[in-house]
Motif scaffolding. Structure first.
Motif, PDB file in Angstrom:
ATOM      1  N   LEU A  78       0.825  -1.202   0.000  1.00 11.43           N
ATOM      2  CA  LEU A  78       0.000   0.000   0.000  1.00 11.43           C
ATOM      3  C   LEU A  78       0.865   1.261   0.000  1.00 11.43           C
ATOM      4  O   LEU A  78       0.530   2.261  -0.653  1.00 11.43           O
ATOM      5  CB  LEU A  78      -0.925  -0.012   1.214  1.00 11.43           C
ATOM      6  CG  LEU A  78      -1.936   1.131   1.333  1.00 11.43           C
ATOM      7  CD1 LEU A  78      -2.878   1.159   0.127  1.00 11.43           C
ATOM      8  CD2 LEU A  78      -2.729   1.012   2.628  1.00 11.43           C
ATOM      9  N   ARG A  79       1.987   1.202   0.687  1.00 11.27           N
ATOM     10  CA  ARG A  79       2.886   2.363   0.750  1.00 11.27           C
ATOM     11  C   ARG A  79       3.534   2.677  -0.603  1.00 11.27           C
ATOM     12  O   ARG A  79       4.022   3.783  -0.808  1.00 11.27           O
ATOM     13  CB  ARG A  79       3.969   2.140   1.805  1.00 11.27           C
ATOM     14  CG  ARG A  79       3.463   2.242   3.246  1.00 11.27           C
ATOM     15  CD  ARG A  79       4.611   2.261   4.237  1.00 11.27           C
ATOM     16  NE  ARG A  79       4.124   2.319   5.604  1.00 11.27           N
ATOM     17  CZ  ARG A  79       4.077   1.274   6.424  1.00 11.27           C
ATOM     18  NH1 ARG A  79       4.473   0.073   5.999  1.00 11.27           N
ATOM     19  NH2 ARG A  79       3.626   1.401   7.651  1.00 11.27           N
ATOM     20  N   GLU A  80       3.551   1.718  -1.500  1.00 11.58           N
ATOM     21  CA  GLU A  80       4.046   2.001  -2.847  1.00 11.58           C
ATOM     22  C   GLU A  80       3.073   2.880  -3.625  1.00 11.58           C
ATOM     23  O   GLU A  80       3.437   3.478  -4.638  1.00 11.58           O
ATOM     24  CB  GLU A  80       4.291   0.698  -3.616  1.00 11.58           C
ATOM     25  CG  GLU A  80       5.486  -0.090  -3.120  1.00 11.58           C
ATOM     26  CD  GLU A  80       5.780  -1.293  -3.988  1.00 11.58           C
ATOM     27  OE1 GLU A  80       5.081  -1.487  -5.015  1.00 11.58           O
ATOM     28  OE2 GLU A  80       6.705  -2.046  -3.653  1.00 11.58           O
ATOM     29  N   TRP A  81       1.839   2.941  -3.148  1.00  8.97           N
ATOM     30  CA  TRP A  81       0.803   3.717  -3.825  1.00  8.97           C
ATOM     31  C   TRP A  81       0.449   5.004  -3.092  1.00  8.97           C
ATOM     32  O   TRP A  81      -0.237   5.863  -3.649  1.00  8.97           O
ATOM     33  CB  TRP A  81      -0.456   2.859  -3.994  1.00  8.97           C
ATOM     34  CG  TRP A  81      -0.317   1.850  -5.094  1.00  8.97           C
ATOM     35  CD1 TRP A  81       0.392   0.682  -5.053  1.00  8.97           C
ATOM     36  CD2 TRP A  81      -0.885   1.910  -6.407  1.00  8.97           C
ATOM     37  NE1 TRP A  81       0.313   0.014  -6.245  1.00  8.97           N
ATOM     38  CE2 TRP A  81      -0.474   0.740  -7.100  1.00  8.97           C
ATOM     39  CE3 TRP A  81      -1.714   2.815  -7.051  1.00  8.97           C
ATOM     40  CZ2 TRP A  81      -0.859   0.484  -8.412  1.00  8.97           C
ATOM     41  CZ3 TRP A  81      -2.094   2.556  -8.357  1.00  8.97           C
ATOM     42  CH2 TRP A  81      -1.672   1.403  -9.028  1.00  8.97           C
TER      43      TRP A  81
ATOM     44  N   ALA B 222      -5.692   3.234  -1.916  1.00  7.20           N
ATOM     45  CA  ALA B 222      -4.810   4.401  -1.976  1.00  7.20           C
ATOM     46  C   ALA B 222      -5.590   5.635  -2.403  1.00  7.20           C
ATOM     47  O   ALA B 222      -5.375   6.741  -1.880  1.00  7.20           O
ATOM     48  CB  ALA B 222      -3.656   4.137  -2.937  1.00  7.20           C
ATOM     49  N   ARG B 223      -6.518   5.461  -3.342  1.00  6.86           N
ATOM     50  CA  ARG B 223      -7.353   6.581  -3.778  1.00  6.86           C
ATOM     51  C   ARG B 223      -8.245   7.060  -2.625  1.00  6.86           C
ATOM     52  O   ARG B 223      -8.423   8.271  -2.422  1.00  6.86           O
ATOM     53  CB  ARG B 223      -8.198   6.160  -4.973  1.00  6.86           C
ATOM     54  CG  ARG B 223      -9.092   7.265  -5.517  1.00  6.86           C
ATOM     55  CD  ARG B 223      -9.781   6.815  -6.797  1.00  6.86           C
ATOM     56  NE  ARG B 223     -10.484   5.571  -6.620  1.00  6.86           N
ATOM     57  CZ  ARG B 223     -10.523   4.571  -7.521  1.00  6.86           C
ATOM     58  NH1 ARG B 223      -9.901   4.698  -8.669  1.00  6.86           N
ATOM     59  NH2 ARG B 223     -11.194   3.470  -7.279  1.00  6.86           N
ATOM     60  N   GLU B 224      -8.796   6.128  -1.866  1.00 10.61           N
ATOM     61  CA  GLU B 224      -9.619   6.485  -0.713  1.00 10.61           C
ATOM     62  C   GLU B 224      -8.793   7.264   0.314  1.00 10.61           C
ATOM     63  O   GLU B 224      -9.244   8.269   0.862  1.00 10.61           O
ATOM     64  CB  GLU B 224     -10.185   5.207  -0.076  1.00 10.61           C
ATOM     65  CG  GLU B 224     -11.025   5.420   1.167  1.00 10.61           C
ATOM     66  CD  GLU B 224     -12.440   5.882   0.868  1.00 10.61           C
ATOM     67  OE1 GLU B 224     -13.199   6.077   1.829  1.00 10.61           O
ATOM     68  OE2 GLU B 224     -12.783   6.052  -0.317  1.00 10.61           O
ATOM     69  N   LEU B 225      -7.565   6.805   0.556  1.00 10.16           N
ATOM     70  CA  LEU B 225      -6.706   7.466   1.529  1.00 10.16           C
ATOM     71  C   LEU B 225      -6.303   8.868   1.078  1.00 10.16           C
ATOM     72  O   LEU B 225      -6.084   9.751   1.907  1.00 10.16           O
ATOM     73  CB  LEU B 225      -5.461   6.614   1.794  1.00 10.16           C
ATOM     74  CG  LEU B 225      -5.694   5.338   2.617  1.00 10.16           C
ATOM     75  CD1 LEU B 225      -4.451   4.464   2.615  1.00 10.16           C
ATOM     76  CD2 LEU B 225      -6.093   5.694   4.043  1.00 10.16           C
TER      77      LEU B 225
ATOM     78  N   GLY C 245      -6.422  12.626   3.301  1.00 12.97           N
ATOM     79  CA  GLY C 245      -5.231  13.411   3.622  1.00 12.97           C
ATOM     80  C   GLY C 245      -3.914  12.700   3.454  1.00 12.97           C
ATOM     81  O   GLY C 245      -2.866  13.243   3.820  1.00 12.97           O
ATOM     82  N   VAL C 246      -3.938  11.483   2.903  1.00 14.19           N
ATOM     83  CA  VAL C 246      -2.697  10.744   2.660  1.00 14.19           C
ATOM     84  C   VAL C 246      -2.334  10.907   1.188  1.00 14.19           C
ATOM     85  O   VAL C 246      -3.017  10.348   0.327  1.00 14.19           O
ATOM     86  CB  VAL C 246      -2.848   9.252   3.014  1.00 14.19           C
ATOM     87  CG1 VAL C 246      -1.528   8.520   2.801  1.00 14.19           C
ATOM     88  CG2 VAL C 246      -3.340   9.085   4.442  1.00 14.19           C
ATOM     89  N   PRO C 247      -1.276  11.643   0.874  1.00 11.98           N
ATOM     90  CA  PRO C 247      -0.955  11.921  -0.532  1.00 11.98           C
ATOM     91  C   PRO C 247      -0.676  10.647  -1.334  1.00 11.98           C
ATOM     92  O   PRO C 247      -0.039   9.716  -0.833  1.00 11.98           O
ATOM     93  CB  PRO C 247       0.302  12.794  -0.453  1.00 11.98           C
ATOM     94  CG  PRO C 247       0.310  13.337   0.940  1.00 11.98           C
ATOM     95  CD  PRO C 247      -0.323  12.287   1.790  1.00 11.98           C
ATOM     96  N   SER C 248      -1.182  10.590  -2.544  1.00  9.67           N
ATOM     97  CA  SER C 248      -0.925   9.460  -3.438  1.00  9.67           C
ATOM     98  C   SER C 248       0.459   9.606  -4.069  1.00  9.67           C
ATOM     99  O   SER C 248       0.960  10.719  -4.254  1.00  9.67           O
ATOM    100  CB  SER C 248      -1.977   9.394  -4.542  1.00  9.67           C
ATOM    101  OG  SER C 248      -3.245   9.149  -4.008  1.00  9.67           O
ATOM    102  N   ARG C 249       1.060   8.483  -4.388  1.00  8.62           N
ATOM    103  CA  ARG C 249       2.320   8.498  -5.128  1.00  8.62           C
ATOM    104  C   ARG C 249       2.017   8.524  -6.626  1.00  8.62           C
ATOM    105  O   ARG C 249       0.967   8.069  -7.069  1.00  8.62           O
ATOM    106  CB  ARG C 249       3.169   7.271  -4.794  1.00  8.62           C
ATOM    107  CG  ARG C 249       3.668   7.237  -3.362  1.00  8.62           C
ATOM    108  CD  ARG C 249       4.590   6.054  -3.130  1.00  8.62           C
ATOM    109  NE  ARG C 249       4.996   5.937  -1.743  1.00  8.62           N
ATOM    110  CZ  ARG C 249       6.025   6.584  -1.197  1.00  8.62           C
ATOM    111  NH1 ARG C 249       6.771   7.380  -1.963  1.00  8.62           N
ATOM    112  NH2 ARG C 249       6.322   6.418   0.070  1.00  8.62           N
TER     113      ARG C 249
END
Length: 480
Positions: free
Chosen positions: A8-11, A174-177, A181-185
């Motif tokens: 998930l952190r890759e995204w 990742a899109r939901e996050l 407030g969690v920036p996408s890569r």
């Protein structure tokens, strides 16, 4: 759905703890069922080479192996069937204690001494299911701790509700996050495949409502190419066991993008015409799920010149499945109507990962082409793709009519009972794929659950601070 956090952190740029992430997702309406650690769960397991394998003199289903972990040969009796001399496998020495309390001891099994145990992925806590021993890469050094080879990672299990199929993937979460407030890569899209229709193959659809879009890509692949170690570990963390590169890449893309797919062995087809049609009376499919499925007239199937090779969106057939020796393969990526898949899956009790995703409905039609390209890319990166021969197409992507839904902010505040941070919420709507149109909001095609203003109010509530929502008891409920 099991979500390895490293994946998930890759995204997305998440740097907090798993508990903090779970709280954030749960606050926004996505329940986190559990947080667990993967990796080898047994201390003291080391790598060893099977130097010799011979039949057990007193038991047909057992073998007697000579194994070496770098400190000398030991004799081990084994009940698995998938190993041969030269394989590198996990080895539990006498004294090894497993989580269930079992302690490995020197013992005699049917008259033959056994000085340890050779292990499967399930026995090491690396998979929920496993057939045979865990076979390690042939270049793996001997005597290496399995804990160092499989250090593990944190895995969250999230509950995907029926109205949010867009969350059933790493990309979707990742899109939901990003709206939380969690920036996408920045993720680079897979490259386009060479243009051209594959020669010799034809695809036809008899019911365009049941299957609006079907793609069949012809590929020539090399044999003997195994799945990359990183892919195996990632699939294992997500609850999937490795089934060979050709199947692993489809499962990987299923988890990454949310789009199911399937691979056939082209050499095992009868003829060169593939038809998406309804099943005929009396047709039966021996499925890859182990079931022998009697088909009904409403079941949507994939058929060759001889008969059914797969149940659309549910399960493939054994007779057309890829083998380790498969060279010419056909990659199916398609859109199937949720209702047909759901009805067939329930009737046959075939709740496969593919069926779960199709049956929810709402899959983005653009995922078909994206997933097709991604699978070809992964095969190429693994060194298995010898030739891309082209694609046969039938139908076309269907973009559902998404109407803009009016949103009255003043009414929303009155109903919800607190002041809304309009500027922030509008940015969150955009991050989720919504588009503003003259005071209304048009949902993306993967959010078919948003059709009325009340649906937007639900979005506003879950994206806001839950503590702001007042707790007001209905006076009538108190009997006043």
């Amino acid at each position: 759905m099991k979500v390895p956090l490293d994946w998930l952190r890759e995204w997305c740029h998440w740097s907090g703890s798993a508990t903090e992430l779970a709280d954030q997702l749960t606050q926004s309406g996505t329940e986190v069922v559990s947080i667990t650690a993967t990796g080898c769960q047994v201390k003291g397991i080391v790598t060893a080479k099977i130097v010799e394998k011979k039949p057990h003199p007193n038991a047909d289903r057992l073998t007697v192996c000579s194994v070496d972990d770098g400190t000398g040969a030991r004799q081990v009796v084994c009940g698995a069937k998938n190993h041969n001399a030269g394989d590198i496998v996990p080895f539990a020495k006498p004294g090894t204690v497993f989580p269930d309390g079992m302690t490995i001891k020197v013992a005699k099994l049917r008259g033959e001494s056994s000085e340890g145990m050779l292990c499967s992925a399930k026995e090491l806590g690396l998979a929920e299911d496993a057939e045979g021993l865990l076979l390690l890469p042939p270049t793996t050094p001997l005597g290496v701790s399995m804990e160092s080879l499989y250090p593990g990672e944190t895995v969250m299990e999230v509950e995907i509700t029926s109205n949010r199929p867009d969350l059933a993937s790493i990309a979707g979460l990742a899109r939901e996050l990003s709206a939380l407030g969690v920036p996408s890569r920045s993720i680079k899209l897979p490259p386009a495949t060479p243009e051209g229709v594959v020669k010799g193959w034809r695809v036809s659809i008899e019911d365009c409502k049941a299957c609006p879009h079907y793609t069949l890509s012809a590929l020539t692949v090399k044999t003997g190419v195994d799945s990359p170690d990183w892919m195996k570990k990632r699939l294992m963390a997500a609850g999937f066991r490795s089934l060979g590169l050709l199947v692993d890449v489809t499962n990987y893309v299923l988890l990454e993008l949310g789009q199911p797919s399937h691979v056939f062995d082209a050499e095992r087809f009868d003829g060169t015409t593939i038809t998406v049609r309804k099943a005929k009376a009396g047709e039966i499919l021996q499925g890859l799920d182990g079931g022998k499925h009697g088909l009904a007239p409403d079941d949507l199937v994939i058929a060759d010149g001889k008969g059914v090779v797969a149940i659309a969106g549910v399960v493939g057939g054994v007779d057309s499945s890829v083998q380790s020796s498969s060279r010419r393969i056909l990659l199916e990526v398609a859109s199937f109507h949720a209702g047909f898949v759901r009805k067939t899956s329930r009737r046959l009790s075939a709740s496969t990962e593919s069926a779960k995703r199709f049956a929810r409905g709402g899959l983005d039609s653009a995922l078909v082409e994206l997933a097709r390209r991604r699978i070809v890319q992964l095969l190429q990166e693994a060194g298995a793709l010898e030739k891309y021969e082209g694609v046969a197409l039938a139908g076309s992507p269907v973009i559902p009519p998404c109407k803009a839904v009016p949103l009255r902010w003043e009414k929303a505040e009155k109903i919800l009972g607190f002041s809304l941070e309009r500027g922030r919420l509008e940015k969150q709507f955009v991050a989720l794929g919504f588009r503003e149109e003259k005071g209304a909001w048009k949902p993306p095609q993967w959010r078919m659950d948003v059709v009325e203003e009340v649906d937007l109010l639900e979005e506003l509530a879950r994206l806001s601070d839950q503590e702001k929502i007042p707790v007001i008891l209905d006076s009538q409920a108190e009997g006043r």
